[in-house]
Design an enzyme around this catalytic site. Structure first.
Site, mmCIF file in Angstrom:
data_model
loop_
_atom_site.group_PDB
_atom_site.id
_atom_site.type_symbol
_atom_site.label_atom_id
_atom_site.label_comp_id
_atom_site.label_asym_id
_atom_site.label_seq_id
_atom_site.Cartn_x
_atom_site.Cartn_y
_atom_site.Cartn_z
ATOM 1 N N GLU A 203 -9.458 -10.820 -7.627
ATOM 2 C CA GLU A 203 -8.506 -9.724 -7.409
ATOM 3 C C GLU A 203 -7.310 -9.827 -8.357
ATOM 4 O O GLU A 203 -6.793 -8.804 -8.821
ATOM 5 C CB GLU A 203 -8.053 -9.713 -5.947
ATOM 6 N N HIS B 35 -2.093 -5.469 1.487
ATOM 7 C CA HIS B 35 -3.368 -6.164 1.269
ATOM 8 C C HIS B 35 -3.056 -7.598 0.859
ATOM 9 O O HIS B 35 -2.072 -7.844 0.166
ATOM 10 C CB HIS B 35 -4.176 -5.506 0.139
ATOM 11 N N LYS C 156 0.821 -1.207 0.000
ATOM 12 C CA LYS C 156 0.000 0.000 0.000
ATOM 13 C C LYS C 156 0.866 1.273 0.000
ATOM 14 O O LYS C 156 2.072 1.212 0.260
ATOM 15 C CB LYS C 156 -0.942 -0.043 1.217
ATOM 16 N N ASN D 222 -2.165 0.222 6.827
ATOM 17 C CA ASN D 222 -1.584 -1.014 7.359
ATOM 18 C C ASN D 222 -0.703 -1.790 6.372
ATOM 19 O O ASN D 222 -0.601 -3.011 6.430
ATOM 20 C CB ASN D 222 -2.681 -1.901 7.963
ATOM 21 N N TYR E 213 -12.299 -2.187 -3.505
ATOM 22 C CA TYR E 213 -12.784 -2.342 -2.129
ATOM 23 C C TYR E 213 -14.313 -2.226 -2.050
ATOM 24 O O TYR E 213 -14.851 -1.899 -0.991
ATOM 25 C CB TYR E 213 -12.121 -1.316 -1.221
HETATM 26 P P1 DAT Z 1 -7.702 -6.990 5.606
HETATM 27 O O1 DAT Z 1 -6.987 -5.912 4.817
HETATM 28 O O2 DAT Z 1 -6.851 -7.522 6.722
HETATM 29 O O3 DAT Z 1 -8.271 -8.080 4.729
HETATM 30 P P2 DAT Z 1 -10.423 -5.970 5.829
HETATM 31 O O4 DAT Z 1 -10.709 -6.691 4.551
HETATM 32 O O5 DAT Z 1 -11.351 -6.209 6.983
HETATM 33 O O6 DAT Z 1 -8.936 -6.268 6.334
HETATM 34 O O7 DAT Z 1 -10.410 -4.402 5.574
HETATM 35 C C1 DAT Z 1 -9.831 -3.875 4.399
HETATM 36 C C2 DAT Z 1 -9.041 -2.658 4.759
HETATM 37 O O8 DAT Z 1 -9.916 -1.654 5.262
HETATM 38 C C3 DAT Z 1 -8.015 -2.853 5.884
HETATM 39 O O9 DAT Z 1 -6.796 -3.394 5.430
HETATM 40 C C4 DAT Z 1 -7.853 -1.459 6.375
HETATM 41 C C5 DAT Z 1 -9.247 -0.889 6.256
HETATM 42 N N1 DAT Z 1 -9.961 -1.038 7.534
HETATM 43 C C6 DAT Z 1 -10.503 -2.145 8.044
HETATM 44 N N2 DAT Z 1 -11.070 -1.920 9.243
HETATM 45 C C7 DAT Z 1 -10.866 -0.597 9.489
HETATM 46 C C8 DAT Z 1 -11.200 0.289 10.563
HETATM 47 N N3 DAT Z 1 -11.861 -0.158 11.626
HETATM 48 N N4 DAT Z 1 -10.812 1.587 10.457
HETATM 49 C C9 DAT Z 1 -10.154 2.033 9.376
HETATM 50 N N5 DAT Z 1 -9.800 1.262 8.329
HETATM 51 C C10 DAT Z 1 -10.160 -0.031 8.391
HETATM 52 MG MG MG Z 2 -9.783 -8.079 3.355
#
Ligand code: DAT
Ligand code: MG
Length: 143
Positions: A128, A117, A11, A114, A51
């Site tokens: 994807e 991805h 990212k 973070n 997303y």
């Molecule tokens: P991952 O990336 O571990 O698969 P996810 O699919 O639940 O996690 O969410 C996608 C992305 O969205 C994640 O990498 C960062 C963002 N995200 C998730 N939960 C969040 C939150 N509570 N606040 C802000 N960003 C968040």
């Molecule tokens: Mg995810």
């Protein structure tokens, strides 16, 4: 063990920190082969579509803003149980909860930025990968 492919994104925060090589090294040490890769700066449309599953979440707009804030590296990783293995190497979504030695523990500080991805299941991995790569851009090992 089944050989799988998964879609990985480094990212904008991690690209800005100049840790592409260190993250690639984590993949390689985990036995994940990089079989396709490209750097690009996502448009709002691309990030929003990628997303789309999170469209109703409160953080969606912020997530799209972040993902378009700078270039990303996208890659296809291949290996035994690649989907789960990549998620393991990445660490938990929230870096504060990520196990020591994982990418998110070492290169990220907050859940909204973070570092990486990774696809979460075979169907999402297929979709994807196809989102970013044509079949002729994927180069499985021949030796
Ligand atoms: P991952 O990336 O571990 O698969 P996810 O699919 O639940 O996690 O969410 C996608 C992305 O969205 C994640 O990498 C960062 C963002 N995200 C998730 N939960 C969040 C939150 N509570 N606040 C802000 N960003 C968040
Ligand atoms: Mg995810």
């Amino acid at each position: 063990m089944a050989v799988e492919r998964t879609l990985s994104i480094i990212k904008p925060d991690a690209v800005a920190k100049n840790v592409i090589g260190e993250i690639y090294s984590r993949f390689e040490k985990a036995g994940l082969n990089i079989i396709a890769a490209r750097m690009l700066h996502l448009s709002k449309e691309q990030a929003g579509e990628f997303y789309a599953v999170h469209r109703e979440r409160p953080f969606y707009n912020e997530l799209v803003e972040f993902m378009t804030s700078g270039p990303v590296m996208v890659q296809v990783l291949e290996g035994d149980e690649a989907i789960a293995k990549n998620r393991e190497v990445m660490g938990a979504t929230n870096p504060a909860e990520a196990a020591p030695g994982t990418i998110r523990a070492d290169f990220a500080k907050t859940v909204d930025e973070n570092a990486v991805h990774g696809s979460d299941a075979p169907e999402t991995a297929r979709a994807e990968i196809a989102f970013f790569f044509n079949d002729d851009e994927i180069c499985p090992r021949t030796r």
